[in-house]
Motif scaffolding. Structure first.
Motif, PDB file in Angstrom:
ATOM      1  N   LYS A 117      55.863  55.492  39.435  1.00 42.19           N
ATOM      2  CA  LYS A 117      56.396  55.540  38.213  1.00 42.19           C
ATOM      3  C   LYS A 117      55.853  56.708  37.600  1.00 42.19           C
ATOM      4  O   LYS A 117      56.268  57.011  36.094  1.00 42.19           O
ATOM      5  N   GLY A 118      55.436  57.607  38.340  1.00 39.06           N
ATOM      6  CA  GLY A 118      55.030  58.918  37.790  1.00 39.06           C
ATOM      7  C   GLY A 118      53.552  59.185  37.446  1.00 39.06           C
ATOM      8  O   GLY A 118      53.169  60.444  37.176  1.00 39.06           O
ATOM      9  N   TYR A 119      52.834  58.356  37.985  1.00 44.22           N
ATOM     10  CA  TYR A 119      51.229  58.488  37.744  1.00 44.22           C
ATOM     11  C   TYR A 119      50.805  59.529  38.817  1.00 44.22           C
ATOM     12  O   TYR A 119      51.276  59.444  39.974  1.00 44.22           O
ATOM     13  N   LYS A 120      49.833  60.041  38.582  1.00 42.07           N
ATOM     14  CA  LYS A 120      48.953  60.717  39.584  1.00 42.07           C
ATOM     15  C   LYS A 120      48.363  59.862  40.592  1.00 42.07           C
ATOM     16  O   LYS A 120      47.829  58.990  40.111  1.00 42.07           O
ATOM     17  N   PRO A 121      48.094  60.270  41.653  1.00 47.04           N
ATOM     18  CA  PRO A 121      47.335  59.415  42.681  1.00 47.04           C
ATOM     19  C   PRO A 121      46.056  58.694  41.963  1.00 47.04           C
ATOM     20  O   PRO A 121      46.108  57.347  42.359  1.00 47.04           O
ATOM     21  N   TYR A 122      45.455  59.260  41.560  1.00 48.58           N
ATOM     22  CA  TYR A 122      44.154  58.780  41.065  1.00 48.58           C
ATOM     23  C   TYR A 122      44.276  58.012  39.860  1.00 48.58           C
ATOM     24  O   TYR A 122      43.807  56.940  39.800  1.00 48.58           O
ATOM     25  N   ASP A 123      45.018  58.453  38.991  1.00 49.32           N
ATOM     26  CA  ASP A 123      45.553  57.306  37.831  1.00 49.32           C
ATOM     27  C   ASP A 123      46.069  56.248  38.154  1.00 49.32           C
ATOM     28  O   ASP A 123      45.791  55.062  37.603  1.00 49.32           O
ATOM     29  N   GLY A 124      47.048  56.293  38.948  1.00 51.66           N
ATOM     30  CA  GLY A 124      47.655  55.025  39.517  1.00 51.66           C
ATOM     31  C   GLY A 124      46.796  54.111  40.312  1.00 51.66           C
ATOM     32  O   GLY A 124      46.877  52.904  39.994  1.00 51.66           O
ATOM     33  N   ARG A 125      45.915  54.994  40.944  1.00 53.77           N
ATOM     34  CA  ARG A 125      44.897  54.126  41.627  1.00 53.77           C
ATOM     35  C   ARG A 125      43.753  53.063  40.804  1.00 53.77           C
ATOM     36  O   ARG A 125      43.541  51.884  40.848  1.00 53.77           O
ATOM     37  N   MET A 126      43.511  53.838  39.837  1.00 66.31           N
ATOM     38  CA  MET A 126      42.754  53.235  38.811  1.00 66.31           C
ATOM     39  C   MET A 126      43.218  52.102  38.006  1.00 66.31           C
ATOM     40  O   MET A 126      42.656  51.237  37.668  1.00 66.31           O
ATOM     41  N   LYS A 127      44.618  52.299  37.739  1.00 65.07           N
ATOM     42  CA  LYS A 127      45.291  51.438  36.937  1.00 65.07           C
ATOM     43  C   LYS A 127      45.083  50.148  37.862  1.00 65.07           C
ATOM     44  O   LYS A 127      45.152  48.920  37.236  1.00 65.07           O
ATOM     45  N   ALA A 128      45.676  50.375  39.055  1.00 66.11           N
ATOM     46  CA  ALA A 128      45.780  49.324  40.180  1.00 66.11           C
ATOM     47  C   ALA A 128      44.186  48.443  40.246  1.00 66.11           C
ATOM     48  O   ALA A 128      44.267  47.212  40.152  1.00 66.11           O
ATOM     49  N   MET A 129      43.258  49.331  40.261  1.00 71.45           N
ATOM     50  CA  MET A 129      41.837  48.721  40.482  1.00 71.45           C
ATOM     51  C   MET A 129      41.601  47.872  39.248  1.00 71.45           C
ATOM     52  O   MET A 129      40.496  46.966  39.310  1.00 71.45           O
ATOM     53  N   LEU A 130      41.929  48.366  38.076  1.00 68.46           N
ATOM     54  CA  LEU A 130      41.628  47.684  36.927  1.00 68.46           C
ATOM     55  C   LEU A 130      42.126  46.009  37.043  1.00 68.46           C
ATOM     56  O   LEU A 130      41.449  44.877  36.644  1.00 68.46           O
ATOM     57  N   ILE A 131      43.073  45.928  37.416  1.00 67.49           N
ATOM     58  CA  ILE A 131      43.873  44.477  37.602  1.00 67.49           C
ATOM     59  C   ILE A 131      43.250  43.793  38.777  1.00 67.49           C
ATOM     60  O   ILE A 131      42.599  42.709  38.566  1.00 67.49           O
ATOM     61  N   ILE A 132      42.834  44.728  39.729  1.00 68.53           N
ATOM     62  CA  ILE A 132      42.204  44.083  40.815  1.00 68.53           C
ATOM     63  C   ILE A 132      40.638  43.660  40.516  1.00 68.53           C
ATOM     64  O   ILE A 132      40.134  42.284  41.081  1.00 68.53           O
ATOM     65  N   ALA A 133      40.144  44.261  39.759  1.00 65.24           N
ATOM     66  CA  ALA A 133      38.667  44.008  39.174  1.00 65.24           C
ATOM     67  C   ALA A 133      38.701  42.741  38.238  1.00 65.24           C
ATOM     68  O   ALA A 133      37.522  41.981  38.347  1.00 65.24           O
ATOM     69  N   LEU A 134      39.601  42.301  37.858  1.00 66.41           N
ATOM     70  CA  LEU A 134      39.726  40.787  37.298  1.00 66.41           C
ATOM     71  C   LEU A 134      39.945  39.662  37.880  1.00 66.41           C
ATOM     72  O   LEU A 134      39.800  38.615  37.514  1.00 66.41           O
ATOM     73  N   ILE A 135      40.431  39.930  39.019  1.00 71.81           N
ATOM     74  CA  ILE A 135      40.712  38.793  40.009  1.00 71.81           C
ATOM     75  C   ILE A 135      39.393  38.014  40.505  1.00 71.81           C
ATOM     76  O   ILE A 135      39.475  36.751  40.702  1.00 71.81           O
ATOM     77  N   PRO A 136      38.373  38.658  40.822  1.00 70.52           N
ATOM     78  CA  PRO A 136      37.102  37.740  41.166  1.00 70.52           C
ATOM     79  C   PRO A 136      36.586  36.967  40.234  1.00 70.52           C
ATOM     80  O   PRO A 136      35.678  36.078  40.693  1.00 70.52           O
ATOM     81  N   LEU A 137      36.916  37.157  39.117  1.00 71.35           N
ATOM     82  CA  LEU A 137      36.499  36.224  38.069  1.00 71.35           C
ATOM     83  C   LEU A 137      36.651  34.756  38.495  1.00 71.35           C
ATOM     84  O   LEU A 137      36.013  33.786  37.937  1.00 71.35           O
TER      85      LEU A 137
END
Length: 454
Positions: free
Chosen positions: A318-338
């Motif tokens: 969608k146009g994100y730089k690799p790091y920025d796209g990775r961090m956005k994905a990691m935020l969603i992933i970080a919510l799952i262990p709740l």
């Protein structure tokens, strides 16, 4: 069609890394699966077992710091092979833990250490050597991935080889209890430890630096180096320049990775080393009874490892730089262990509730792990990747030591009070919250992608 023109040899390398990681996790998980049996045989307390696992984690943590540097110096091929030889020998030595403990007893007595039993001492020595050898796996695998894959494919490749930890965690409960039941616990360590030497043959046959790899097509080599404009020219060559650790510690990018690993690696260690003990303490499951629940749980984690590695590409496309796209994905992933917060609540109804919920949390960890590793190769030049991974790995191992020691203390404390389940509730709460805390600090340290120039 395009993939066929480019070639696929890099995925052969990915497969080698996958099998090495599978063996790595098979070897480290044998002890946890045999813990109920060994605790009964040797009279271990939860603190005894915590001390044994903590020695492995501490050895692993300290060795990770040097493993990355050693692999940078020796090169991926030699460094990885040496690490695997050491950890395979160490895995087999567990079968002789009592004898090793007896040999070491005079030394510990001379040092004034008299509270450790022969069995605990022997397993500590074996685990320390295992941690030393196994520390080389991830720095070498991440370095190999950086050598063989362009940045846009690295998190996916990392997710694939990292899923070997899931496969190892699945195969172990399906094989180790049965082997121990049929042939004795000593043979279980022997049989699993020997697999590494088989892998070694294929590693020497198929691995070489891309610049020297005769099996690579011209098109695939060009594809691997397609983002060469984003890195320095010397970064495409084997690393010879030494970069001081203190220099690496001067970058916020390093501390972002270090904190993320410290906060979250201990969660995975806790699940890996304490689940069989939890199933015994809470549900009375031992021996072959734990095979199915643990196999199901770790089967779930495969989806997180592979899917999590691919997830950032959605944002990158969608146009994100690799790091920025990775961090956005990691935020969603970080919510799952709740969801792990519900394990103690629903666990009173059936063992399968905590198994499934912890499986979801562990799956999220694998998705997180695939991405946090790749943030290093996003921001650091290849010549420093293994060293930074080593520093972060040390932090993760120390996080594991903390979690193991804390768990052992809490379980013995609350067991003495007659409600050990309180100890597990506290530990599950820590596991559930760790990722969102880690992500928040990482984002604060590195809000936007910034490549490190060394």
């Amino acid at each position: 069609m395009i993939q066929e023109k480019i070639g696929k040899y890099r995925w052969t390398i990915c497969a080698l890394l996958f099998f090495a990681t599978t063996i790595n996790y098979l070897d480290r998980q044998v002890l946890s699966l045999l813990q109920p049996l060994l605790a009964d045989e040797f009279g271990w307390t939860n603190t005894d077992y915590a001390n044994i696992t903590a020695v492995f984690q501490f050895s692993y943590a300290i060795s990770m710091l040097f493993a990355g540097r050693l692999i940078d110096k020796l090169g991926t091929k030699t460094g990885f092979a040496l690490a695997l030889i050491i950890w395979s020998i160490a895995a087999i030595l567990h079968a002789y833990a009592e004898g090793i403990g007896a040999l070491m007893l005079p030394l510990t007595t001379w040092l004034g250490i008299t509270t450790v039993s022969v069995s605990v001492l022997g397993f500590m020595v074996s685990r320390a050597l295992l941690g030393f050898g196994e520390s080389g796996n991830f720095p070498a695998a991440i370095k190999a991935t950086a050598e063989y894959f362009p940045k846009k494919e690295r998190s996916f490749a990392t997710g694939i080889f990292n899923s070997g930890s899931n496969v190892g965690a699945i195969l172990a409960p399906l094989t180790v209890p049965w082997i121990a039941y049929q042939y004795g616990w000593q043979f279980a360590f022997w049989a699993i430890g020997a697999f590494g030497f088989v892998w070694l043959i294929f590693w020497f046959l198929f691995y070489e630096l891309p610049s020297k790899q005769k099996r690579l097509s011209v098109a695939e080599r060009a594809y691997i180096e397609s983002d060469v404009d984003e890195i320095t020219k010397e970064d495409t060559l084997p690393a010879t320049e030494k970069v001081a650790w203190f220099k690496l510690l001067g970058y916020k990018q390093t501390w972002s990775f270090v904190f993320g690993k410290f906060m979250t690696d201990g969660v995975w260690w806790f699940f890996l080393f304490w689940l069989p003990a939890y199933l015994k303490a809470q549900y009375g499951l031992t021996g072959t009874d734990i095979m199915l629940p643990i196999a199901v749980l770790y089967t779930m984690t495969m989806f997180g490892s592979i899917g999590g590695g691919y997830f950032p590409t959605y944002f990158i496309n969608k146009g994100y730089k690799p790091y920025d796209g990775r961090m956005k994905a990691m935020l969603i992933i970080a919510l799952i262990p709740l969801v792990v917060l519900l394990a103690p609540v629903l666990g009173v109804y059936s063992v399968w509730f905590p198994v499934i919920l912890i499986g979801i949390g562990a799956s999220a960890h694998q998705a997180w792990s695939a991405n946090i590793f790749t943030t290093v190769s996003d921001m650091f030049p290849k010549k420093t990747v293994a060293s930074v991974i080593g520093i972060g790995g040390m932090a993760g191992g120390l996080g594991g030591v903390f979690m193991s020691k804390l768990g052992g203390y809490l379980f013995d404390h609350y067991k003495a009070l007659g409600h050990i389940e309180t100890g597990y509730t506290i530990m599950f709460t820590i596991c559930a919250l760790a990722y969102i805390v880690a992500w928040s600090v990482m984002k604060a340290l590195v809000p936007k992608m910034k490549a490190v120039e060394i």
